[in-house]
Motif scaffolding. Structure first.
Motif, PDB file in Angstrom:
ATOM      1  N   GLU A 156      31.265  36.753  39.965  1.00 22.75           N
ATOM      2  CA  GLU A 156      32.445  37.494  39.527  1.00 22.75           C
ATOM      3  C   GLU A 156      32.890  36.978  38.172  1.00 22.75           C
ATOM      4  O   GLU A 156      32.745  35.792  37.857  1.00 22.75           O
ATOM      5  CB  GLU A 156      33.580  37.323  40.552  1.00 22.75           C
ATOM      6  CG  GLU A 156      34.767  38.229  40.327  1.00 22.75           C
ATOM      7  CD  GLU A 156      34.406  39.702  40.387  1.00 22.75           C
ATOM      8  OE1 GLU A 156      34.125  40.270  39.307  1.00 22.75           O
ATOM      9  OE2 GLU A 156      34.376  40.243  41.505  1.00 22.75           O
ATOM     10  N   LYS A 157      33.406  37.880  37.347  1.00 26.25           N
ATOM     11  CA  LYS A 157      33.938  37.472  36.052  1.00 26.25           C
ATOM     12  C   LYS A 157      35.221  36.671  36.254  1.00 26.25           C
ATOM     13  O   LYS A 157      35.953  36.876  37.218  1.00 26.25           O
ATOM     14  CB  LYS A 157      34.219  38.701  35.191  1.00 26.25           C
ATOM     15  CG  LYS A 157      32.973  39.441  34.754  1.00 26.25           C
ATOM     16  CD  LYS A 157      33.324  40.614  33.861  1.00 26.25           C
ATOM     17  CE  LYS A 157      32.070  41.340  33.376  1.00 26.25           C
ATOM     18  NZ  LYS A 157      32.410  42.499  32.509  1.00 26.25           N
ATOM     19  N   LEU A 158      35.484  35.780  35.305  1.00 31.26           N
ATOM     20  CA  LEU A 158      36.658  34.920  35.400  1.00 31.26           C
ATOM     21  C   LEU A 158      37.943  35.739  35.515  1.00 31.26           C
ATOM     22  O   LEU A 158      38.840  35.405  36.295  1.00 31.26           O
ATOM     23  CB  LEU A 158      36.727  33.991  34.174  1.00 31.26           C
ATOM     24  CG  LEU A 158      37.803  32.910  34.206  1.00 31.26           C
ATOM     25  CD1 LEU A 158      37.501  31.883  35.290  1.00 31.26           C
ATOM     26  CD2 LEU A 158      37.909  32.214  32.844  1.00 31.26           C
ATOM     27  N   ALA A 159      38.023  36.839  34.757  1.00 29.05           N
ATOM     28  CA  ALA A 159      39.245  37.642  34.749  1.00 29.05           C
ATOM     29  C   ALA A 159      39.493  38.356  36.073  1.00 29.05           C
ATOM     30  O   ALA A 159      40.597  38.838  36.312  1.00 29.05           O
ATOM     31  CB  ALA A 159      39.184  38.677  33.610  1.00 29.05           C
ATOM     32  N   ARG A 160      38.480  38.399  36.942  1.00 34.33           N
ATOM     33  CA  ARG A 160      38.629  39.117  38.200  1.00 34.33           C
ATOM     34  C   ARG A 160      38.670  38.186  39.421  1.00 34.33           C
ATOM     35  O   ARG A 160      38.670  38.657  40.555  1.00 34.33           O
ATOM     36  CB  ARG A 160      37.486  40.128  38.355  1.00 34.33           C
ATOM     37  CG  ARG A 160      37.476  41.216  37.284  1.00 34.33           C
ATOM     38  CD  ARG A 160      36.279  42.139  37.455  1.00 34.33           C
ATOM     39  NE  ARG A 160      36.300  42.836  38.741  1.00 34.33           N
ATOM     40  CZ  ARG A 160      36.950  43.972  38.976  1.00 34.33           C
ATOM     41  NH1 ARG A 160      37.654  44.535  37.996  1.00 34.33           N
ATOM     42  NH2 ARG A 160      36.911  44.539  40.160  1.00 34.33           N
ATOM     43  N   LEU A 161      38.701  36.897  39.162  1.00 38.10           N
ATOM     44  CA  LEU A 161      38.766  35.971  40.288  1.00 38.10           C
ATOM     45  C   LEU A 161      40.090  36.140  41.034  1.00 38.10           C
ATOM     46  O   LEU A 161      41.142  36.336  40.430  1.00 38.10           O
ATOM     47  CB  LEU A 161      38.658  34.521  39.802  1.00 38.10           C
ATOM     48  CG  LEU A 161      37.274  34.028  39.397  1.00 38.10           C
ATOM     49  CD1 LEU A 161      37.356  32.569  38.966  1.00 38.10           C
ATOM     50  CD2 LEU A 161      36.268  34.171  40.537  1.00 38.10           C
ATOM     51  N   PRO A 162      40.064  36.022  42.368  1.00 36.44           N
ATOM     52  CA  PRO A 162      41.318  36.149  43.122  1.00 36.44           C
ATOM     53  C   PRO A 162      42.224  34.944  42.884  1.00 36.44           C
ATOM     54  O   PRO A 162      41.763  33.860  42.489  1.00 36.44           O
ATOM     55  CB  PRO A 162      40.844  36.207  44.573  1.00 36.44           C
ATOM     56  CG  PRO A 162      39.537  35.489  44.576  1.00 36.44           C
ATOM     57  CD  PRO A 162      38.906  35.811  43.253  1.00 36.44           C
ATOM     58  N   GLN A 163      43.520  35.149  43.119  1.00 34.30           N
ATOM     59  CA  GLN A 163      44.446  34.030  43.037  1.00 34.30           C
ATOM     60  C   GLN A 163      44.101  32.997  44.105  1.00 34.30           C
ATOM     61  O   GLN A 163      43.441  33.287  45.085  1.00 34.30           O
ATOM     62  CB  GLN A 163      45.874  34.534  43.218  1.00 34.30           C
ATOM     63  CG  GLN A 163      46.341  35.422  42.076  1.00 34.30           C
ATOM     64  CD  GLN A 163      47.759  35.927  42.273  1.00 34.30           C
ATOM     65  OE1 GLN A 163      48.402  35.621  43.267  1.00 34.30           O
ATOM     66  NE2 GLN A 163      48.250  36.713  41.334  1.00 34.30           N
ATOM     67  N   ARG A 164      44.553  31.761  43.869  1.00 30.11           N
ATOM     68  CA  ARG A 164      44.263  30.602  44.716  1.00 30.11           C
ATOM     69  C   ARG A 164      42.776  30.263  44.678  1.00 30.11           C
ATOM     70  O   ARG A 164      42.178  29.896  45.687  1.00 30.11           O
ATOM     71  CB  ARG A 164      44.735  30.801  46.168  1.00 30.11           C
ATOM     72  CG  ARG A 164      46.118  31.368  46.336  1.00 30.11           C
ATOM     73  CD  ARG A 164      47.161  30.629  45.517  1.00 30.11           C
ATOM     74  NE  ARG A 164      47.338  29.251  45.943  1.00 30.11           N
ATOM     75  CZ  ARG A 164      47.939  28.315  45.193  1.00 30.11           C
ATOM     76  NH1 ARG A 164      48.373  28.613  43.973  1.00 30.11           N
ATOM     77  NH2 ARG A 164      48.080  27.095  45.654  1.00 30.11           N
TER      78      ARG A 164
END
Length: 785
Positions: A156-164
């Protein structure tokens, strides 16, 4: 140790192995647990002291020793576990590190030799099962499944990583790069590196745990059991430098790190940062927790020959004599010894067993700086030359010059990390005791320098990797960037009617810019968290203050009189993470307060008491040091003469009317009793007696048990101090009846019109309890009143 039951508790991450071990240890009268990291040792120490207080728990690492007078439980790094300490329970965590190329021999030595007098546990990966079965055939092996599901989520791209999310990299440069990208796109991140001090690491983790930032970027330091509220782990790299070579991560290493995702029964996921990809077969193995079995453990002889340098080197190179054990040949301390042995000056000074043992101790100073190995060896040579000289301790001027060079909180992140690593060497040295003239002073000095550097480092990390306009709130946004909501301090500043609004208005910008607290406030928080028990005070109402007079919180009702809870003061200028850490410290303080108060009953209670005497001790503890004789009539009747003598020798008075501990009726003890009663009873609590008060009126007779807990049991219309009750009863008995009201009033410190009622209650109840113990024992507590 012969007779000690050995249990191996094995399984993947998030099976509760460490938690189970801690709980099992606390079921024993004494225990010790060894952990693989200084940071993890501090985390477990904090967890235990929040339950028991700091007076019963010791913390021992290479650079930090917090040892109270009579500790029952020891929390240590594996290398720092005291070898000569006899405790009932011993546990070693992450035992699979016995195969580690640098540290493995230490874990193997603990596996083969460390034992509790009653029980021993080794916790680790299931891949250790064949080795434990071979080396410890009598050990009981327990395996546990993971408490939550761990799922592969792909790249996954960094900008789309989930919170936490936790993003894991394997070099400082990679960590910085990822953290800066998160600041630009998601509001910022906390940063955890193995080189951080516990103080900086705790401050960074606190930001993440409290939600001030939603991402954490770390090295594989987070893989060793550190408990974080992580839902997803993303690998930014799959190769690392292991101190010798750059190599691919092993499947078990990936599983250890990925397993940080998900806590308790909450599921977690793992993946990579695109375009990096994890092979599907490897991902499947991590999901299923299937890893190759450990086949070899590192070993080094522990029975060393210190008669000469050559004898020591030869004994370190002794063969293990078992196929499953491999000689540890790359250990840093042995390499330093070999290099120093080539120096003729060192050889000339290391003559005789004592000098050789000293040289070996010096060689075991860790290379915290991780510079050129030659630089480390040169420093060791200087230290040994000082210690082996005529003074037999380090030259103070020489050491001062070295330490002063480090004591500078200016500079960038890398500079501060290097200085923290350097000061750790001198902290380690000062903790060796006999190496320096004034160990306590040097320990305090080096700790203070590390604290200053750590605070400065935390500030630089926040400045560089957290967006000043409110990283935590921006990170929560899923759409376009939006303005962060005001902090509580800012809300208070907006309220013009609030008398503290002006102060809050000044503090709010600082709090926002520093991720929840100004650098000054951050230093104050760390001072509170690290403070000794004597630096925190409680008054009779339960209010808790720090040594600078600032209110921290107050004691409030907990599950029982002996287990109060705490309520934190507003401290609105602090971030949520800082408030959580202070709360933990105050809970530990509350446990220490009870432990100190009850010390005459717990620490000095005579051993080998019969059931009746133990019952008396229990009643006294539940009453904070005082119990009514009528409530203990059954135990008093069965009390053996020898047990009565033992109780008296321990400072416990078994009187005709009351049982009490004189030491718990004086000064600070009386204040602590009042604080605990006030916390437990709230508005129903009796007013706290002054230090010279002999008796006080009882407004609500129904609260008699609370007066007893204060040390002032109720007789008639007044609550009378326990020791005075016994003195008055003895005087009345000697006189053959009640004296004149004025005389009795002088004894009781009460109006003459009340004296006869109080004296009659004391005398009448005492006679009844002596004449009819069986009937009085079953009579309701206040029947005679």
């Amino acid at each position: 140790m012969i007779g000690s039951a050995v249990t191996a508790v094995l399984g993947p991450t998030n099976t509760g192995k460490t938690h189970r071990a801690v709980e099992r240890m606390l079921e024993h009268e004494s225990g010790m647990i060894g952990l693989p990291l200084r940071l993890l040792a501090r985390e477990v120490y904090d967890r235990i002291t929040a339950r028991l207080g700091e007076q019963r728990v010791a913390l021992v690492t290479g650079e930090e020793k917090r040892i109270p007078r009579r500790p029952q439980y020891w929390v240590c790094t594996v290398e720092a576990m005291p070898r000569s300490l006899d405790v009932e329970f011993v546990a070693v965590d992450e035992i699979q590190l016995a195969s580690h190329p640098q540290r493995g021999h230490v874990f193997t030595e603990r596996l083969l030799d460390a034992r509790g007098t009653k029980e021993t546990w080794f916790m680790g990966a299931a891949s250790m099962q064949p080795m434990i079965a071979e080396l410890l055939p009598a050990a009981r092996i327990q395996t546990f499944p993971r408490l939550s599901r761990l799922a592969f989520a792909g790249a996954e791209k960094l900008a789309r990583l989930p919170q936490r999310s936790a993003i894991v990299a394997f070099s400082m440069q990679e960590v910085y790069e990822v953290a800066e990208r998160l600041r630009a796109t998601r509001g910022g991140a906390a940063v955890v590196l193995g080189a951080l001090s516990p103080r900086t690491r705790n401050a960074q983790v606190a930001m993440f745990q409290s939600g001030e930032v939603e991402y954490i970027v770390a090295t594989d330091a987070i893989g060793m059991g550190l408990n974080l509220d992580v839902k997803h782990v993303a690998f930014a790299a799959l190769r690392k430098f292991d101190g010798r070579d750059v190599r691919d991560l092993e499947a078990a290493e990936i599983g250890q790190i990925a397993g940080r995702a998900g806590r308790y029964t909450s599921d977690g996921s793992f993946g990579t940062l695109a375009p990096l990809a994890l092979p599907q077969g490897l991902a499947n193995a991590v999901e299923a927790h299937r890893f190759p079995a450990v086949k070899k453990l590192l070993w080094r002889n522990a029975d060393l020959d210190t008669s000469s340098i050559d004898g020591l080197i030869a004994s370190l190179r002794r063969s293990p004599g078992r196929r499953s054990l491999v000689l540890q040949e790359s250990a840093e301390d042995a390499a330093a010894l070999t290099r120093l042995a080539q120096d003729p000056t060192i050889r000339s000074r290391a003559q005789g067993r004592e000098a050789v043992e000293l040289l070996w101790e010096v060689c075991r100073i860790p290379d915290y700086r991780k510079l050129l190995f030659e630089s480390h060896v040169a420093l060791l040579a200087e230290i040994f030359a000082n210690l082996a000289g005529p003074r037999a301790f380090l030259d103070e001027a020489w050491m001062t010059e070295r330490v002063q060079e480090i004591d500078d909180p200016a500079g960038d992140i890398d500079t501060l990390i290097a200085r923290i690593s350097a000061i750790r060497t001198w902290t380690y040295v000062s903790n060796q005791g006999r190496w320096v003239k004034d160990p306590a002073a040097w320990q305090e000095r080096t700790a203070a320098i590390e604290d200053r550097l750590s605070d400065a480092l935390h500030e630089r990390l926040v400045q560089r990797f957290v967006e000043k306009s409110g990283g935590g709130n921006k990170a929560r946004a899923t759409g376009p960037a939006r303005k962060a909501p005001p902090t509580r301090a800012e809300q208070r500043a907006m309220d013009k009617a609030n008398p503290f609004g002006k102060l809050a208005a000044l503090r709010a910008p600082q709090a926002r810019e520093a991720g929840g607290a100004s650098s000054e406030e951050a230093r104050w928080v760390e001072a509170v968290v690290a403070a000794r028990h004597v630096s925190i005070e409680v008054d009779a109402s339960g209010q808790i203050t720090f040594e600078d007079g600032r209110e921290l919180g107050r004691l409030v009702r907990g599950s029982s009189l002996l287990l109060p809870d705490v309520k934190l003061a507003a401290l609105l200028e602090l971030g949520a993470g800082a408030r959580a850490r202070i709360t933990r410290r105050l809970v530990a303080f509350a446990r220490d307060l009870v432990e100190e108060l009850c010390a005459p009953l717990r620490a000095h209670a005579p051993r080998g008491l019969g059931a009746a005497a133990r019952g008396i001790l229990y009643q006294l503890e539940q009453g904070l040091g005082t119990a009514r004789a009528e409530d203990a009539a059954a135990q008093i009747a069965e009390l053996a003469p020898e047990d009565r003598d033992k109780l008296a020798a321990a400072g416990i008075v078994v009187g005709a009317r009351v049982l009490y501990v004189p030491a718990m009726l004086k000064g600070p003890a009386l204040v602590r009793r009042s604080a605990l009663v006030s916390a437990f009873a709230g508005a129903r609590a009796p007013r706290a007696p002054g230090p010279s008060v002999v008796s006080m009126p009882v407004a609500r007779p129904a609260e008699a048990s609370l007066h007893t807990a204060l040390g002032y049991p109720v007789f008639g219309p007044r609550a009378v101090r326990a020791d005075v009750v016994e003195k008055v009863f003895a005087a009345i008995e000697a006189d053959g009846g009640l004296p004149p009201a004025g005389k009795l009033a002088g004894w009781l410190g009460c109006p003459a019109k009340e004296a006869a009622k109080v004296g009659g209650a004391i005398l009448g109840e005492a006679r009844a309890s002596c004449e009819e113990p069986d009937r009085r024992a079953s009579t309701p507590r206040n029947a005679a009143e």
